[in-house]
Design an enzyme around this catalytic site. Sequence first.
Site, short mmCIF file in Angstrom:
data_model
loop_
_atom_site.label_atom_id
_atom_site.label_comp_id
_atom_site.label_asym_id
_atom_site.label_seq_id
_atom_site.Cartn_x
_atom_site.Cartn_y
_atom_site.Cartn_z
N GLN A 1 -5.12 -1.11 9.70
CA GLN A 1 -4.94 -2.15 9.30
C GLN A 1 -5.64 -3.72 9.76
O GLN A 1 -4.97 -3.71 11.22
CB GLN A 1 -3.45 -3.37 8.64
CG GLN A 1 -2.88 -4.52 7.94
CD GLN A 1 -3.76 -4.27 6.28
OE1 GLN A 1 -3.50 -3.60 5.98
NE2 GLN A 1 -4.07 -5.90 5.74
N ASP B 1 -11.11 2.72 4.11
CA ASP B 1 -11.75 1.61 3.56
C ASP B 1 -13.46 1.33 3.32
O ASP B 1 -13.78 0.56 3.19
CB ASP B 1 -12.00 1.16 5.61
CG ASP B 1 -10.43 -0.18 5.43
OD1 ASP B 1 -10.21 -0.45 4.27
OD2 ASP B 1 -9.72 -0.75 6.24
N LYS C 1 0.45 -1.21 -0.27
CA LYS C 1 0.14 -0.16 -0.23
C LYS C 1 1.00 1.18 0.65
O LYS C 1 0.48 1.88 -0.68
CB LYS C 1 -0.50 0.02 0.72
CG LYS C 1 -1.95 -0.92 1.01
CD LYS C 1 -2.98 -1.22 2.39
CE LYS C 1 -4.39 -2.01 2.37
NZ LYS C 1 -4.34 -3.01 3.18
#
Length: 302
Positions: free
Chosen positions: A98, A121, A54
């Site tokens: 995460q 997200d 990422k």
Amino acid sequence: MTAQKIDGKAIAAALRGRIGDAVSALDKAHGKKPGLAVVLVGEDAASQVYVKNKGIATKEAGMTSLEFRLPADTPEAVLLEQVDALNNDSAVNGILVQFPVPEQMSQQKIIDRINPAKDVDGLNPLNAGRLVSGLSALTPCTPTGSVILAKETLGDLSGKHAVVIGRSNLVGKPVAQLLLNENCTVTLAHSRTADLPAMCRQADILVAAVGIAELVKGDWIKPGACVIDVGINRIDAPERGLDDEGKGKTRLVGDVDFAAASEVAAHITPVPGGVGPMTIACLLKNTLTAFCRQNGFEQPPL
Ligand code: NAP
């Protein structure tokens, strides 16, 4: 029929390229670029790889990448303080914690704490609710990427019957909602669905998001269907022999029996190389959207 393979790698690379161009145009016009903060708690090997990838993709798109690594025994309150600090930092436009997080932490509490405007997200209940209400929202990355693949392949999705297998908040439900917003007729199937094969055979678009290796067989597919396989499952691959440590090699497969389904479908995503690469591309897309909204900039079309 031999299905056309949907090249998620190429579609994701092209999207990342367009995002990079938009970032550079906005930087030229306003002297500002988007910032994405990723928080990793603990040493989970797979998570470390995801976070590294990422970071690379964020920088390649011309954005600022910030990484925060916390030890596995970090108390939940300390992580929540970190989230608060990022919520209040104007240089941070997107926040991603995460998952999975260590067991002393509640995933839902973390999701709830992230400022919905920075929730790249797309999992905060405010964004989930806005998506259901047909309002502008930051939408979850893998579902968004799955629907982009279907649209790039089929064009207008209106009137198509989409069957989505899996009803998680992370994948199945948002995929179903996004397809509904594209005017598909959507059936959301799950572990209690009666006669799943018959249900799947009605699908013009079949999305599998289950987590069971090769659950969907070739004779579950409607001839000419578009199959989007979200599943990522690691299975033993004795045909590949042993690795350097003398352990049996493994390989990744999806939730669909790719070879058999390819004989019936018109289009199908491979695993790996299908939906997977779209996830990071859509994370960058959401970061760009969040940046534009927070600054009142018009987002260039992607
Ligand atoms: P999840 O939370 O475990 O949800 C799985 C869903 O599948 C549940 O709704 C479950 O139904 C349903 N299910 C389980 N067994 C079934 C069966 N025999 N028949 C029909 N439905 C069944 O998983 P998830 O987070 O949504 O992830 C699904 C898959 O996508 C996993 O393989 C995951 O690794 C993969 N994934 C890929 C990406 C990517 O970037 N490509 C990102 C995220 C996830 P119930 O609700 O009834 O239990």
